[in-house]
Design a protein around this motif. Sequence first.
Motif, PDB file in Angstrom:
ATOM      1  N   PHE A 237       0.880  -1.169   0.000  1.00  0.00           N
ATOM      2  CA  PHE A 237       0.000   0.000   0.000  1.00  0.00           C
ATOM      3  C   PHE A 237       0.917   1.218   0.000  1.00  0.00           C
ATOM      4  CE2 PHE A 237      -3.219   2.558   2.775  1.00  0.00           C
ATOM      5  CZ  PHE A 237      -3.588   3.305   1.668  1.00  0.00           C
ATOM      6  N   MET A 238       0.935   1.945  -1.095  1.00  0.00           N
ATOM      7  CA  MET A 238       1.871   3.055  -1.249  1.00  0.00           C
ATOM      8  C   MET A 238       1.121   4.377  -1.286  1.00  0.00           C
ATOM      9  SD  MET A 238       4.713   3.477  -4.182  1.00  0.00           S
ATOM     10  CE  MET A 238       5.903   4.801  -4.240  1.00  0.00           C
ATOM     11  N   PHE A 239       1.603   5.327  -0.523  1.00  0.00           N
ATOM     12  CA  PHE A 239       0.996   6.658  -0.488  1.00  0.00           C
ATOM     13  C   PHE A 239       1.956   7.670  -1.078  1.00  0.00           C
ATOM     14  CE2 PHE A 239       0.051  10.676   1.887  1.00  0.00           C
ATOM     15  CZ  PHE A 239      -1.198  10.898   1.339  1.00  0.00           C
ATOM     16  N   VAL A 240       1.473   8.443  -2.051  1.00  0.00           N
ATOM     17  CA  VAL A 240       2.292   9.467  -2.699  1.00  0.00           C
ATOM     18  C   VAL A 240       1.564  10.794  -2.610  1.00  0.00           C
ATOM     19  CG1 VAL A 240       3.275  10.245  -4.877  1.00  0.00           C
ATOM     20  CG2 VAL A 240       3.321   7.813  -4.290  1.00  0.00           C
ATOM     21  N   TRP A 241       2.253  11.804  -2.099  1.00  0.00           N
ATOM     22  CA  TRP A 241       1.611  13.117  -2.048  1.00  0.00           C
ATOM     23  C   TRP A 241       2.457  14.172  -2.748  1.00  0.00           C
ATOM     24  CZ3 TRP A 241       4.252  11.228   2.238  1.00  0.00           C
ATOM     25  CH2 TRP A 241       5.214  12.080   2.804  1.00  0.00           C
ATOM     26  N   GLY A 242       1.762  15.214  -3.180  1.00  0.00           N
ATOM     27  CA  GLY A 242       2.450  16.350  -3.801  1.00  0.00           C
ATOM     28  C   GLY A 242       2.741  17.374  -2.734  1.00  0.00           C
ATOM     29  N   MET A 666      -3.125  15.355  -3.403  1.00  0.00           N
ATOM     30  CA  MET A 666      -2.661  16.686  -3.816  1.00  0.00           C
ATOM     31  C   MET A 666      -1.410  16.631  -4.677  1.00  0.00           C
ATOM     32  SD  MET A 666      -2.503  20.094  -1.473  1.00  0.00           S
ATOM     33  CE  MET A 666      -2.461  21.721  -2.239  1.00  0.00           C
ATOM     34  N   SER A 667      -1.524  15.846  -5.713  1.00  0.00           N
ATOM     35  CA  SER A 667      -0.371  15.678  -6.586  1.00  0.00           C
ATOM     36  C   SER A 667      -0.806  15.692  -8.042  1.00  0.00           C
ATOM     37  CB  SER A 667       0.312  14.350  -6.271  1.00  0.00           C
ATOM     38  OG  SER A 667       0.111  13.445  -7.332  1.00  0.00           O
ATOM     39  N   CYS A 695      -7.171  11.475  -3.368  1.00  0.00           N
ATOM     40  CA  CYS A 695      -7.891  12.490  -2.617  1.00  0.00           C
ATOM     41  C   CYS A 695      -7.562  13.817  -3.260  1.00  0.00           C
ATOM     42  CB  CYS A 695      -7.469  12.483  -1.149  1.00  0.00           C
ATOM     43  SG  CYS A 695      -8.296  13.769  -0.190  1.00  0.00           S
ATOM     44  N   ASP A 696      -8.590  14.502  -3.723  1.00  0.00           N
ATOM     45  CA  ASP A 696      -8.372  15.695  -4.545  1.00  0.00           C
ATOM     46  C   ASP A 696      -9.540  16.647  -4.332  1.00  0.00           C
ATOM     47  OD1 ASP A 696      -7.617  17.506  -6.534  1.00  0.00           O
ATOM     48  OD2 ASP A 696      -6.914  15.913  -7.860  1.00  0.00           O
ATOM     49  N   ILE A 697      -9.348  17.896  -4.729  1.00  0.00           N
ATOM     50  CA  ILE A 697     -10.493  18.817  -4.667  1.00  0.00           C
ATOM     51  C   ILE A 697     -11.199  18.893  -6.014  1.00  0.00           C
ATOM     52  CG2 ILE A 697      -9.556  20.208  -2.793  1.00  0.00           C
ATOM     53  CD1 ILE A 697      -8.884  22.352  -4.881  1.00  0.00           C
ATOM     54  N   MET A 698     -10.553  18.367  -7.028  1.00  0.00           N
ATOM     55  CA  MET A 698     -11.179  18.343  -8.352  1.00  0.00           C
ATOM     56  C   MET A 698     -10.682  17.098  -9.070  1.00  0.00           C
ATOM     57  SD  MET A 698      -8.962  21.282 -10.241  1.00  0.00           S
ATOM     58  CE  MET A 698      -7.526  21.927  -9.420  1.00  0.00           C
ATOM     59  N   ILE A 699     -11.095  16.930 -10.305  1.00  0.00           N
ATOM     60  CA  ILE A 699     -10.555  15.820 -11.087  1.00  0.00           C
ATOM     61  C   ILE A 699      -9.298  16.344 -11.752  1.00  0.00           C
ATOM     62  CG2 ILE A 699     -10.985  14.129 -12.893  1.00  0.00           C
ATOM     63  CD1 ILE A 699     -13.995  14.507 -12.377  1.00  0.00           C
ATOM     64  N   GLY A 700      -8.187  16.054 -11.123  1.00  0.00           N
ATOM     65  CA  GLY A 700      -6.918  16.642 -11.546  1.00  0.00           C
ATOM     66  C   GLY A 700      -6.128  15.727 -12.459  1.00  0.00           C
ATOM     67  N   THR A 936       1.781  34.944 -11.152  1.00  0.00           N
ATOM     68  CA  THR A 936       0.327  34.776 -11.118  1.00  0.00           C
ATOM     69  C   THR A 936      -0.110  33.318 -11.073  1.00  0.00           C
ATOM     70  OG1 THR A 936       0.390  34.942 -13.517  1.00  0.00           O
ATOM     71  CG2 THR A 936      -0.245  36.929 -12.310  1.00  0.00           C
ATOM     72  N   MET A 937       0.816  32.395 -11.302  1.00  0.00           N
ATOM     73  CA  MET A 937       0.410  30.991 -11.332  1.00  0.00           C
ATOM     74  C   MET A 937       1.081  30.196 -10.232  1.00  0.00           C
ATOM     75  SD  MET A 937      -1.802  30.760 -13.595  1.00  0.00           S
ATOM     76  CE  MET A 937      -2.091  29.197 -14.395  1.00  0.00           C
ATOM     77  N   ALA A 938       0.314  29.286  -9.625  1.00  0.00           N
ATOM     78  CA  ALA A 938       0.881  28.390  -8.639  1.00  0.00           C
ATOM     79  C   ALA A 938       0.672  26.965  -9.093  1.00  0.00           C
ATOM     80  CB  ALA A 938       0.248  28.600  -7.273  1.00  0.00           C
ATOM     81  N   LYS A 939       1.765  26.359  -9.556  1.00  0.00           N
ATOM     82  CA  LYS A 939       1.704  24.944  -9.821  1.00  0.00           C
ATOM     83  C   LYS A 939       0.598  24.594 -10.798  1.00  0.00           C
ATOM     84  CE  LYS A 939       4.818  24.045  -6.872  1.00  0.00           C
ATOM     85  NZ  LYS A 939       5.486  25.241  -7.367  1.00  0.00           N
ATOM     86  N   ALA A 940       0.117  23.355 -10.656  1.00  0.00           N
ATOM     87  CA  ALA A 940      -1.012  22.920 -11.473  1.00  0.00           C
ATOM     88  C   ALA A 940      -2.279  23.586 -10.975  1.00  0.00           C
ATOM     89  CB  ALA A 940      -1.140  21.403 -11.378  1.00  0.00           C
ATOM     90  N   ARG A 941      -2.164  24.306  -9.860  1.00  0.00           N
ATOM     91  CA  ARG A 941      -3.376  24.721  -9.147  1.00  0.00           C
ATOM     92  C   ARG A 941      -3.884  26.082  -9.526  1.00  0.00           C
ATOM     93  NH1 ARG A 941       0.334  23.467  -4.649  1.00  0.00           N
ATOM     94  NH2 ARG A 941      -0.389  25.405  -3.740  1.00  0.00           N
TER      95      ARG A 941
END
Lengths: 1082, 281, 380
Positions: A237-242, A666-667, A695-700, A936-941
């Motif tokens: 079980f591997m967890f990867v976060w941004g 969040m990646s 786990c995301d706030i949108m479909i990223g 003006t831009m932050a990451k993919a976000r």
Amino acid sequence: MSTKESKPTISRRDFLKLSGVAGATVAFLGSLPQAQNVLAKVQVEGGNFEAKPENQLYTVCLQCNTGCGIKVKILEGMAAKIDGNPYSPWTLWPHIPYETPVKEVATLEGAICPKGQAGIQTAYDPYRIVSVLKRKPGTKRGEGKWITIPFDQAIREIVEGGDLFGEGHVDGLRAVRALTDTEVAAKMAAAVKAIWGEKDSAKKKELVKKFQEDFKDYLDALIDPEHPDLGPKNNQFMFVWGRMKGGREDFTHRFFQEAFGTINMNGHTTICQGSLYFTGKAMSAKWNPATGSFDSGDKFYWQVDTANSEFVIYVGVNLFDSNYGPPQRVPKATEAIVSGRKFAVIDPRMSKLAAKAWKWVPIKPGQDIAFALGMIRWMLENGRYNADYLAIANKAAADAAGEPNYTNATWLVKIKDGVPEKHLRASEIGLVEKVTETNADGKEVTVYVTPDGTRFTSDVPVILVNGQPVAFDPVDPKAAPVVGDLLFSGKIGDFEVKTGLQILLESAQEHTLAEWAEIAGVAENDIIEIAAEFTSHGRKAAADIHRGPSQHTNGFYNNNAWYVVNLLIGNFDYKGGVIKASTYDRKGGKPGQPFPVDKMFGDHHFTAFGLDMLRTKTTYEKSTLFDGTYPTKRPWFPIATDIYQEDIPSIGDAYPYPIKVLMTYMSALPYSVPGGQKIIEILADTKKVPLHIACDIMIGETSMYADYIFPDLSYLERWEFHGSHPSVPWKVENVRQPVISIPGWPTVKVFGEEIPMSYEALLLAIAEQLELPGFGPNGFGEGKPLTRPEHFYLKQVANIAFGEKEDGSDAVPEADDEELEFFRAARRHLPKSFFDEEVWKATVGDESLWRRVVYVLNRGGRYEAFEKGYKGDKVAHPYGRLVNLYQEKTATLINTMTGKPFVGYLKYISPALSSTGEEIQSDGYDLHLLTYKTITMAKARGISNYWTLAVLPEGYLYMNSRDAQRLGLRDGDLVRIVSASNPEGVYDLQNGKKHPIVGRVKVIEGIRPGVVAFPLGFGHWASGAADVEIDGKIVKGDPRRAVPLMANGAMQLDPVLGNSPLTDIVGGSAVFYDSKVRVEKV
Amino acid sequence: MTEANLLEKYASEVFAGLVAPVAEGLEISALSAEDLPAKEDALVRMERELKRALEKPVSERRWVMVIDLRRCVGCNACTVACVAENKLPPGVVYRPVITEEIGTYPNVTMRFLPRPCMQCDKPPCTEVCPVTATYKNEEGIVVIDYEQCIGCRACMAACPYGARTFDFGYYYLEQLPVLDETIVGMETASGYEHASQEYGRAWKREKRHDSPIGNVRKCHFCLHRIKDGILPACVTTCIGRATYFGDANDPDSLVSELISQPNVIRLKEELGTEPRVYYIV
Amino acid sequence: MIKKISYAVGVLALLFGLWGVYVRLFEGEQSANYGSYISWGLWVAIYLFLAGVSAGAYMLATFDYLFNVPQFKGTGKTMLWASLVTLPAGLASIGMDLGHMERIWKVYLQPNFTSFLALMVWGYTIFLILIAISLYLAIKAPEKAALKAVMWIGFVVSILVAGGVGFLLGGNAARMYWHVGLLPVQFPVFAIASGAALMLLLVGWFMPSLDGKQRGDLLWLLAIISIATSVAKLYFLLADFTQSLYGGAVDNVIAVQSVLTGPYRFSFWVVQIVIGLLIPLLVLPQPKLAKNGFVAGLMGLFLLIGYVAARILIVVPGQIPEMMPGQAEVFHGPKLSLAYTPSLMEWSVTSAVLGFAILGILIGMDYLLDYLTRVMEAKK
Ligand SMILES: Nc1nc2c(c(=O)[nH]1)N[C@H]1C(S)=C(S)[C@@H](COP(=O)(O)OP(=O)(O)OC[C@H]3O[C@@H](n4cnc5c(=O)[nH]c(N)nc54)[C@H](O)[C@@H]3O)O[C@H]1N2
Ligand SMILES: Nc1nc2c(c(=O)[nH]1)N[C@H]1C(S)=C(S)[C@@H](COP(=O)(O)OP(=O)(O)OC[C@H]3O[C@@H](n4cnc5c(=O)[nH]c(N)nc54)[C@H](O)[C@@H]3O)O[C@H]1N2
Ligand code: SF4
Ligand code: SF4
Ligand code: SF4
Ligand code: SF4
Ligand code: SF4
Ligand SMILES: [Mo]
């Protein structure tokens, strides 16, 4: 466990009615008399809502990772405006006294950047998901067809597994968690440690045998009984976060390692500053007086004290557009501009910072090391360095000299066939004698004794004092202070030795100044002028480095080079020099702190063990996988950790073992990592990734390849501790807390508690379903529940509020009644699931402590007083120990792709090499591709923030007019970017669609000819850029989010590994700046 | 220099005493009070001065803005802060930052020029207004009465600084999906777009013809903030500390200090518009 | 035949126009192409054009009633009528341009008289009333002194309002391109010119009633007026452009170049110069052609088209130079563009306006005027 299916069907207008000051507010506050008074006041006074403390909440921005303190202004229950938190050193300089009452700062606000201003649009993004999404059975990953399912059902499915998609059986988390007995786990962990500790291969094998006997009943719980050091199946079980910050990080660690028992949880460090952290780690390796060897250092890095430097060299630092970060560092830099303090900028691209610089040096990408070596040669040969500081050889001498730290510049290093190896040890030349004696409590101990009776606990290093070898204790402050000869090369005893500085000098003398300039593609004069200026300000000059030098295959040595430049003037821990971050201990590790959350466990906690997917927990040579052959299938990383670009490719190659369940948080892996198209290939493959939970706030860009997506709270709705950055001298902790809740945000029932749908809800629900230790009604111990996020985070806030003195003298004041009123009134719009004073108070317990917690929350964190940041000409919170100019530990570690040891000192190593050290072939590709961040831009976000898109709606490919002319390109021409690694110039989304790597050219002067660059943040194919289908309904994408350009896909892949980008094997950096490309007009 | 004489050089230095860590070629600058950075953030000072000015009768205040182009880093925090503060819709902007690249490689630089409304003392924009919807108010700020404005755009044509834009009734979130059950959706998300507090009252701007839709709009020095003692949004958020605001009639105010320097200019002086925005160059 | 076609054109124009009017009134201005940088477009130009035509028509009516020029005998009523129809049409065009036209009453009840716009609204309203009275008297008692008196006033006002419109643009110091050429002086001349052009059209195509001789002489006279004014216009044009280009003021050069070589070169060279000037200047000096009803009418039409183009090419290019150069690149959004060509909706609205004018004039000439005359007679 049961979901309250409260879906956000309340429309905005209804909601306004509901939460208007006249509506829900008063109703809700009926229970809180004092608060009502405050409110009454609001109503009579009327006027601008912005000016009223009861409409203001302090929290921390996360639009980018700078983490500026913010003041969120609430109007009719919504976040209506965001400004800077005046208590925070990030937004005011100097920041105001922490004790200032909140009502006095109601009209005072600090400065934040445009992204921070636009944060509202991240929270209120129409594309945020509010229900658990499941990949529609019968459709492929990435196809974009989803169904919504109840939270509880989703939890059941991921835990119990089954035929979830009509594609056959999928193991759930219960099956993966094969080892559940925490005591056995602890014993196994110890046994594996022993196996790794054993050097003799025969004995190693026996230990493995013994392991197999000792745990014969549990062998089926292992990934591979033949290699018990791979650990239990739990590791599959591997967890990867941004992006994840303190608090959530601790919650995560508790869940994955101590509760579920997997060793595999990795962050994104190496695509960030990567090697910068691990150069810091290597240079901060700690001398262990007990073993006489080096323990590994800390994962951290140094930055410049921007405010007080009289001269700064910014090397690949994008201070005015990005970094950590504009609000915090820009005012200090502009102050320097008007007060006539110079700075130089080394960057192939003319950043806004470079535009204001005394000198802009458009260096050849990746050759920062050459420039630095040129400077070092000039400094050493002209005596422009701090010899007295460098001569200091141990802690005692540093103390005597009033120096905060010291180096090993004088320690002798053994040379074998011209190659520096380990430090010479006193016993090797008979300076000390090894004797075993029985100590006070009758134990046998070995000590090392000099003829004159000085005793050392281990075999210590040696320096020369006036040519005479001297053994000394490096770290004991009570030992004899020693100052060594700086330069020596010759024989001592039967050893060829050199001092650390001698090795450096010779390294710098490998080339003449002119040659170094040639290599760096700069003028020799630039090196000299900058070196001269740099050495004319005592300790108040510094070189600041960031991604520019770091994200190359030679990133580790680029960084090391510039840190050494700093070391030569001894500016570490000095005001105006290079400094480190310091934060209050949120984990309660200090004596007296109320809640040592890490240690507060109900049942036994699980001891995760074994080799991790990224091969960082031990070395190849110590593991049972070692068969004496090199190269290994994929590199091992003895220094670096959190090697983001390795996560998915390692899964793809099932090396060192296959995984069963991947969870991402969040990646934006496919988007943010160079060569992301390879990551997509693997993520889309259900054989390689049998189950993917996101786990995301949108479909990223990552979660579009998930099987389940669990909605998260945005940064304005959740808890986190943002910590600090090295350029901040003050001791701080930034507290992110819920300040809004989206109208109708769903809640779920976990452990009988109603909490908001969120990342925490996901982990708590799994814990409940699997009955994991450390969670639930007795999660923190008998009668101490961990069933709500607040239970965890408020305890950490309490630790921060209490401070770090056992007697509590370091605690913040208690909030008085008025502040308590504001505290409630300002939260009047929050539903009970987000804010319930009784629950909050109960989790802290003690009334006085509660009031201190309120005091901290009312200020959005804890910030040391401005004056306390410095002591005289030094910082108040120094790094304060040995800085390794020569890195013995590094020199003893092996590059498993070549079988050769890493270089342990500053030596010229060229950029753009493969993992096996070969030069990259890129004939026919004439342009050097770089990337950077725009303010003006932050990451993919950033793409959801339409306000900032109005300033820059699209990412261009910036090109020097000479190249444009040569290629016959004009401003605005559409071009495709192709490379040896991606000749087609596309991202294959593995869903039938191909995303072109095409963008428009902007012709400029401010970039080195032959170099092109594009800003991060545009060119999306998910995150609202494309249509998706949910429950049969089409969610239309927004063309404004699909604008070009994202060219990471054109970046150079490692020719040996094939499915991952170029990587700095030593420092771990994913390489963003060593790619050659060609542009084709379309 | 050969290694040999390097050696003796250092040998001597090694004894040059530990106590005072001074190395040859390095003059360690002495620590003094002024080593401490700015004693007080300009934002704190200006906020205090703003409160002071508010105690005076309106007629005695003279609001001015000063922009230090040396400090401006072209970050656009001000531009976006203004949009966020006033909930400006697509196509409406009060404070763009004009950016230009100057020179040819390798001798290149950039210039950044923030452009709010100049609040001209002789505003060409007001006299052309057929219904006195735009006028210089008692605070000396050129305002627009949205309820009075007929939307003829004569003032736009008349402004020499391009400081006026027209509200055509757009929303940033319009046409985005609603779909309440699965995503937050436009309906729920768009609340903030209707939360403008310009001129100290709510402008919901919900229906097609609700003012300020159909009106010309412009910077108003954040009147609604200053009346409550908060500095203009573009000022408080200026990360370069390049933008200053205050009462030029207060001789002790920061702005008074700044505009009394020789390196101060105003844009298009020749037109005789008498701008209240000063630039330090 | 021509008349049938004209009616048809008028009806079609009106029908196509209704759509635009609907969109404008109920959906607002988003589908227009003017914006925040080019804020005045087609509708303002059409307003300037029709206002000019109206003033011109009135001036020509005075040839009949005030100056008793024999060739003009009996044309006064028609020209007054034309004036009466074209003015409201023009005002409708500018009305459509208002963000809040429902507030137009404010210009009457809360006017700001330092504003030329306000003055113009008032001026044209007064002018409209004068036209109406003039027409009324012309029908009721052409011989009475009252008519002369009113016409004198109207004559002066027509010159003032025509000049005033010029000032609307010319008075704007910020916009060099408008500021240079003495527009206030030019506009009255344009007014007569466009009036004459309209009359060429009406007399040439729709006034067989006049006896052959007078018709021929009248057409010849109108031809001469048109030639004279066209030459004057050409001179103004040369003066403005050369002045702008030699003066070299950046804003001017940008504007002029947009006309001569830029996006508007077609409208300029083909429509304004070739159709609107050269062809008439070649045809009209030849008495045989000039006296031919069809040809004269056609030339009138060409001249009018030329004037429309001329108005657009005064209004729009003046706004192309950025007040703060670079502004358009640093903030993006709808209606923040420096390019302008009218949208279909704009054309549609304009088509409604022109359709209304065409039909109004025709119906008036064919039925209304006679009918009214008869009514008056009856009263006597
Ligand atoms: N606006 C904004 N700010 C941010 C972020 C964001 O997403 N947006 N993210 C935050 C994060 S996570 C991080 S890690 C930091 C990053 O902070 P920085 O590393 O300072 O920011 P980058 O924009 O990545 O800048 C990299 C710079 O290095 C230059 N460069 C490229 N190659 C070379 C080289 O070979 N040599 C030299 N000398 N320079 C080179 C590039 O031109 C660019 O100017 O920014 C933080 N701040
Ligand atoms: N071309 C180019 N690429 C770069 C860089 C560059 O300078 N140029 N910079 C690099 C750097 S420094 C970094 S740090 C990385 C960052 O890259 P990553 O660490 O991969 O993450 P982000 O780009 O921050 O994207 C985070 C994703 O998480 C999701 N998300 C957003 N908000 C939330 C939230 O609140 N909760 C949850 N659960 N999910 C959320 C969204 O899907 C979003 O796409 O990018 C790297 N990539
Ligand atoms: S710098 Fe980053 S954290 Fe600070 S305000 Fe801007 S986006 Fe937010
Ligand atoms: S800048 Fe323009 S809008 Fe502002 S006052 Fe001056 S003329 Fe009027
Ligand atoms: S647009 Fe409004 S404010 Fe501007 S001139 Fe016309 S009426 Fe006056
Ligand atoms: S003063 Fe206010 S309105 Fe004017 S530009 Fe600044 S923020 Fe915008
Ligand atoms: S916020 Fe300040 S520094 Fe940034 S662009 Fe505006 S004026 Fe310049
Ligand atoms: Mo990063």
